[in-house]
Write a protein that holds these residues in place. Structure first.
Motif, mmCIF file in Angstrom:
data_model
loop_
_atom_site.group_PDB
_atom_site.id
_atom_site.type_symbol
_atom_site.label_atom_id
_atom_site.label_comp_id
_atom_site.label_asym_id
_atom_site.label_seq_id
_atom_site.Cartn_x
_atom_site.Cartn_y
_atom_site.Cartn_z
ATOM 1 N N MET A 38 0.843 -1.175 0.000
ATOM 2 C CA MET A 38 0.000 0.000 0.000
ATOM 3 C C MET A 38 0.888 1.237 0.000
ATOM 4 O O MET A 38 1.884 1.283 0.714
ATOM 5 C CB MET A 38 -0.911 -0.021 1.227
ATOM 6 N N GLN A 39 0.529 2.229 -0.759
ATOM 7 C CA GLN A 39 1.228 3.520 -0.764
ATOM 8 C C GLN A 39 0.686 4.380 0.378
ATOM 9 O O GLN A 39 -0.518 4.610 0.459
ATOM 10 C CB GLN A 39 0.989 4.254 -2.085
ATOM 11 N N ILE A 40 1.578 4.826 1.247
ATOM 12 C CA ILE A 40 1.212 5.698 2.357
ATOM 13 C C ILE A 40 2.173 6.873 2.353
ATOM 14 O O ILE A 40 3.394 6.672 2.462
ATOM 15 C CB ILE A 40 1.260 4.946 3.701
ATOM 16 N N HIS A 41 1.639 8.047 2.178
ATOM 17 C CA HIS A 41 2.455 9.257 2.103
ATOM 18 C C HIS A 41 3.583 9.087 1.081
ATOM 19 O O HIS A 41 4.726 9.482 1.312
ATOM 20 C CB HIS A 41 3.019 9.627 3.475
ATOM 21 N N GLY A 42 3.264 8.449 -0.044
ATOM 22 C CA GLY A 42 4.219 8.277 -1.127
ATOM 23 C C GLY A 42 5.241 7.173 -0.926
ATOM 24 O O GLY A 42 6.170 7.035 -1.715
ATOM 25 N N LYS A 43 5.066 6.366 0.093
ATOM 26 C CA LYS A 43 6.005 5.279 0.371
ATOM 27 C C LYS A 43 5.263 3.942 0.345
ATOM 28 O O LYS A 43 4.141 3.826 0.803
ATOM 29 C CB LYS A 43 6.641 5.476 1.738
ATOM 30 N N ASP A 44 5.925 2.911 -0.193
ATOM 31 C CA ASP A 44 5.354 1.566 -0.177
ATOM 32 C C ASP A 44 5.495 0.995 1.226
ATOM 33 O O ASP A 44 6.602 0.951 1.778
ATOM 34 C CB ASP A 44 6.100 0.648 -1.159
ATOM 35 N N VAL A 45 4.377 0.564 1.806
ATOM 36 C CA VAL A 45 4.369 -0.050 3.136
ATOM 37 C C VAL A 45 3.695 -1.417 3.006
ATOM 38 O O VAL A 45 2.474 -1.506 2.927
ATOM 39 C CB VAL A 45 3.653 0.842 4.177
ATOM 40 N N ALA A 46 4.511 -2.463 2.983
ATOM 41 C CA ALA A 46 3.999 -3.818 2.814
ATOM 42 C C ALA A 46 3.293 -4.283 4.083
ATOM 43 O O ALA A 46 3.833 -4.159 5.172
ATOM 44 C CB ALA A 46 5.133 -4.766 2.465
ATOM 45 N N GLY A 47 2.093 -4.790 3.935
ATOM 46 C CA GLY A 47 1.335 -5.303 5.066
ATOM 47 C C GLY A 47 0.383 -4.304 5.697
ATOM 48 O O GLY A 47 -0.414 -4.669 6.554
ATOM 49 N N ALA A 48 0.437 -3.056 5.287
ATOM 50 C CA ALA A 48 -0.460 -2.047 5.861
ATOM 51 C C ALA A 48 -1.893 -2.283 5.392
ATOM 52 O O ALA A 48 -2.129 -2.705 4.263
ATOM 53 C CB ALA A 48 -0.011 -0.647 5.464
ATOM 54 N N ILE A 49 -2.834 -1.991 6.305
ATOM 55 C CA ILE A 49 -4.249 -2.152 5.953
ATOM 56 C C ILE A 49 -5.002 -0.826 5.958
ATOM 57 O O ILE A 49 -6.173 -0.784 5.620
ATOM 58 C CB ILE A 49 -4.958 -3.157 6.882
ATOM 59 N N ASP A 50 -4.324 0.260 6.387
ATOM 60 C CA ASP A 50 -4.971 1.574 6.309
ATOM 61 C C ASP A 50 -3.930 2.655 6.048
ATOM 62 O O ASP A 50 -2.729 2.394 5.984
ATOM 63 C CB ASP A 50 -5.825 1.869 7.545
ATOM 64 N N ARG A 51 -4.379 3.869 5.859
ATOM 65 C CA ARG A 51 -3.529 4.997 5.463
ATOM 66 C C ARG A 51 -2.636 5.542 6.575
ATOM 67 O O ARG A 51 -1.870 6.450 6.353
ATOM 68 C CB ARG A 51 -4.394 6.136 4.905
ATOM 69 N N GLU A 52 -2.728 4.972 7.785
ATOM 70 C CA GLU A 52 -1.841 5.401 8.867
ATOM 71 C C GLU A 52 -0.886 4.289 9.280
ATOM 72 O O GLU A 52 -0.323 4.327 10.358
ATOM 73 C CB GLU A 52 -2.645 5.908 10.071
ATOM 74 N N THR A 53 -0.699 3.311 8.446
ATOM 75 C CA THR A 53 0.263 2.211 8.579
ATOM 76 C C THR A 53 -0.165 1.085 9.515
ATOM 77 O O THR A 53 0.643 0.229 9.850
ATOM 78 C CB THR A 53 1.690 2.674 8.993
ATOM 79 N N ARG A 54 -1.422 1.054 9.944
ATOM 80 C CA ARG A 54 -1.856 -0.054 10.793
ATOM 81 C C ARG A 54 -1.833 -1.355 9.979
ATOM 82 O O ARG A 54 -1.898 -1.333 8.753
ATOM 83 C CB ARG A 54 -3.240 0.219 11.352
ATOM 84 N N CYS A 55 -1.757 -2.471 10.708
ATOM 85 C CA CYS A 55 -1.723 -3.769 10.039
ATOM 86 C C CYS A 55 -2.660 -4.729 10.773
ATOM 87 O O CYS A 55 -3.272 -4.356 11.771
ATOM 88 C CB CYS A 55 -0.295 -4.315 10.003
ATOM 89 N N THR A 56 -2.746 -5.951 10.301
ATOM 90 C CA THR A 56 -3.642 -6.915 10.944
ATOM 91 C C THR A 56 -3.151 -7.298 12.337
ATOM 92 O O THR A 56 -3.941 -7.731 13.164
ATOM 93 C CB THR A 56 -3.796 -8.198 10.096
ATOM 94 N N HIS A 57 -1.875 -7.106 12.606
ATOM 95 C CA HIS A 57 -1.305 -7.475 13.903
ATOM 96 C C HIS A 57 -1.455 -6.365 14.948
ATOM 97 O O HIS A 57 -1.677 -6.644 16.120
ATOM 98 C CB HIS A 57 0.177 -7.824 13.748
#
Length: 113
Positions: A1-20
């Motif tokens: 997922m792209q977040i603030h122009g950066k690829d963040v693998a595993g993120a589930i929302d726009r603030e970098t949260r994940c399933t864990h």
């Protein structure tokens, strides 16, 4: 997922949260030393990467390696570790319990955790 122009693998929302880790204050992602890729947590790295984790050595704590999911600012490791529970740029709250996991990402002294 792209977040603030950066690829963040595993993120589930726009603030970098994940399933864990997905509470209101779980909003940082870390660029891993071993692969230069950004993940929300150690578990996301384990699920998406094809290699073992190598933690950031202390001599590289001036590297920009922590992404604030609220404002998109990248912080050096030293700044992140001393900020404790908030973003030094925007003031967004971080999860204070994340400090328990620092040893997964950063070289620590025994007892620092």
């Amino acid at each position: 997922m792209q977040i603030h122009g950066k690829d963040v693998a595993g993120a589930i929302d726009r603030e970098t949260r994940c399933t864990h880790y997905h509470s209101e204050v779980d909003r940082i992602a870390i660029k891993f030393y071993c692969c230069d890729a950004i993940y929300p947590c150690v578990h996301c790295h384990e699920e998406h990467a094809d290699h073992e984790i190598v933690v950031w050595p202390k001599e590289y704590f001036d590297e920009q390696a922590v992404l604030c999911g609220a404002c998109g600012q990248m912080h050096d490791i030293h700044t992140y570790l001393t900020a404790k529970d908030h973003c030094p740029s925007c003031g967004a709250a971080y999860n204070p319990l994340c400090a328990r996991h620092n040893h997964y990402y950063f070289e620590t002294e025994k007892g620092d955790e």
